[in-house]
Design a protein around this motif. Structure first.
Motif, short mmCIF file in Angstrom:
data_model
loop_
_atom_site.label_atom_id
_atom_site.label_comp_id
_atom_site.label_asym_id
_atom_site.label_seq_id
_atom_site.Cartn_x
_atom_site.Cartn_y
_atom_site.Cartn_z
N ALA A 177 0.83 -1.21 0.00
CA ALA A 177 0.00 0.00 0.00
C ALA A 177 0.87 1.26 0.00
CB ALA A 177 -0.94 0.00 1.21
N LYS A 178 1.94 1.25 0.78
CA LYS A 178 2.84 2.42 0.83
C LYS A 178 3.54 2.62 -0.52
CE LYS A 178 4.16 3.13 5.52
NZ LYS A 178 5.29 3.15 6.44
N ASP A 179 3.97 1.52 -1.14
CA ASP A 179 4.62 1.61 -2.45
C ASP A 179 3.66 2.21 -3.49
OD1 ASP A 179 6.98 0.54 -1.49
OD2 ASP A 179 6.60 -1.48 -2.28
N ILE A 180 2.42 1.77 -3.47
CA ILE A 180 1.43 2.28 -4.41
C ILE A 180 1.17 3.76 -4.16
CG2 ILE A 180 -1.01 2.15 -5.07
CD1 ILE A 180 -0.75 -0.93 -4.59
N LYS A 181 1.02 4.14 -2.90
CA LYS A 181 0.75 5.54 -2.56
C LYS A 181 1.88 6.44 -3.02
CE LYS A 181 1.44 7.68 1.53
NZ LYS A 181 2.15 8.81 1.03
N ASP A 182 3.11 5.98 -2.90
CA ASP A 182 4.28 6.79 -3.24
C ASP A 182 4.66 6.73 -4.72
OD1 ASP A 182 4.47 7.54 -0.59
OD2 ASP A 182 5.93 5.99 -0.09
N ASP A 183 4.04 5.83 -5.47
CA ASP A 183 4.35 5.69 -6.89
C ASP A 183 3.75 6.85 -7.67
OD1 ASP A 183 4.67 4.89 -9.56
OD2 ASP A 183 4.28 2.79 -9.09
N PRO A 184 4.55 7.57 -8.49
CA PRO A 184 3.99 8.69 -9.26
C PRO A 184 3.02 8.25 -10.36
CG PRO A 184 6.29 8.31 -9.85
CD PRO A 184 5.98 7.39 -8.71
N ASN A 185 3.07 6.98 -10.74
CA ASN A 185 2.15 6.45 -11.75
C ASN A 185 0.91 5.88 -11.08
OD1 ASN A 185 3.95 6.91 -13.96
ND2 ASN A 185 5.12 5.15 -13.24
N MET A 186 -0.25 6.18 -11.66
CA MET A 186 -1.51 5.66 -11.13
C MET A 186 -1.55 4.15 -11.33
SD MET A 186 -4.33 6.69 -9.80
CE MET A 186 -6.04 6.30 -9.60
N ARG A 187 -1.85 3.42 -10.26
CA ARG A 187 -1.93 1.97 -10.36
C ARG A 187 -3.37 1.53 -10.11
NH1 ARG A 187 3.51 0.59 -7.26
NH2 ARG A 187 2.62 -1.47 -6.93
N ASP A 188 -3.71 0.37 -10.64
CA ASP A 188 -5.08 -0.13 -10.55
C ASP A 188 -5.34 -0.79 -9.21
OD1 ASP A 188 -5.53 0.76 -13.12
OD2 ASP A 188 -5.15 -1.18 -14.04
N VAL A 189 -5.94 -0.01 -8.31
CA VAL A 189 -6.29 -0.49 -6.98
C VAL A 189 -7.80 -0.50 -6.88
CG1 VAL A 189 -6.09 -0.07 -4.50
CG2 VAL A 189 -4.16 0.41 -5.99
N PHE A 190 -8.35 -1.56 -6.28
CA PHE A 190 -9.79 -1.72 -6.19
C PHE A 190 -10.25 -1.89 -4.75
CE2 PHE A 190 -8.61 -3.17 -10.37
CZ PHE A 190 -9.59 -2.63 -11.17
N TYR A 191 -11.45 -1.36 -4.51
CA TYR A 191 -12.17 -1.58 -3.25
C TYR A 191 -13.62 -1.82 -3.65
CZ TYR A 191 -14.46 -0.69 1.20
OH TYR A 191 -15.23 -0.82 2.33
N ASN A 192 -14.17 -2.93 -3.25
CA ASN A 192 -15.54 -3.29 -3.63
C ASN A 192 -15.75 -3.25 -5.14
OD1 ASN A 192 -16.40 -3.82 -1.06
ND2 ASN A 192 -17.28 -1.82 -0.73
N GLY A 193 -14.73 -3.66 -5.90
CA GLY A 193 -14.86 -3.75 -7.34
C GLY A 193 -14.76 -2.43 -8.10
N LYS A 194 -14.42 -1.34 -7.39
CA LYS A 194 -14.31 -0.04 -8.05
C LYS A 194 -12.89 0.51 -7.86
CE LYS A 194 -19.09 1.41 -7.32
NZ LYS A 194 -19.92 2.47 -6.74
N TYR A 195 -12.44 1.26 -8.87
CA TYR A 195 -11.12 1.89 -8.79
C TYR A 195 -11.08 2.91 -7.66
CZ TYR A 195 -9.80 0.20 -13.43
OH TYR A 195 -9.50 -0.57 -14.51
N VAL A 196 -9.97 2.86 -6.89
CA VAL A 196 -9.76 3.83 -5.82
C VAL A 196 -8.35 4.39 -5.87
CG1 VAL A 196 -11.46 2.82 -4.22
CG2 VAL A 196 -9.07 2.06 -4.13
N TYR A 197 -8.17 5.52 -5.22
CA TYR A 197 -6.86 6.16 -5.07
C TYR A 197 -6.51 6.11 -3.59
CZ TYR A 197 -3.26 9.74 -5.11
OH TYR A 197 -2.08 10.41 -4.96
#
Length: 61
Positions: free
Chosen positions: A6-26
């Motif tokens: 989660a920390k790696d994704i948050k710090d990554d300058p590129n948007m990554r495909d993260v899901f919560y309840n089947g929907k894209y989240v940031y």
């Protein structure tokens, strides 16, 4: 999802495909102590932030 992922994704300058309840989240913040993330849905007109357990988040490769 685990804490380090989660920390790696948050710090990554590129948007990554993260899901919560089947929907894209940031991921806005990650809390080490509570193992929770502050997130919001990406495709909403007025996104509202909320907190979820990291285990409820998934990343699509």
């Amino acid at each position: 999802m685990n804490l380090m992922q989660a920390k790696d994704i948050k710090d990554d300058p590129n948007m990554r495909d993260v899901f919560y309840n089947g929907k894209y989240v940031y991921i806005k913040e990650v809390n080490d102590d509570t193992q929770k993330a502050t997130i919001f849905y990406v495709n909403e007109d007025e996104p509202k932030e909320f907190e979820v357990d990291l285990t409820e988040l998934t990343e699509e490769d």
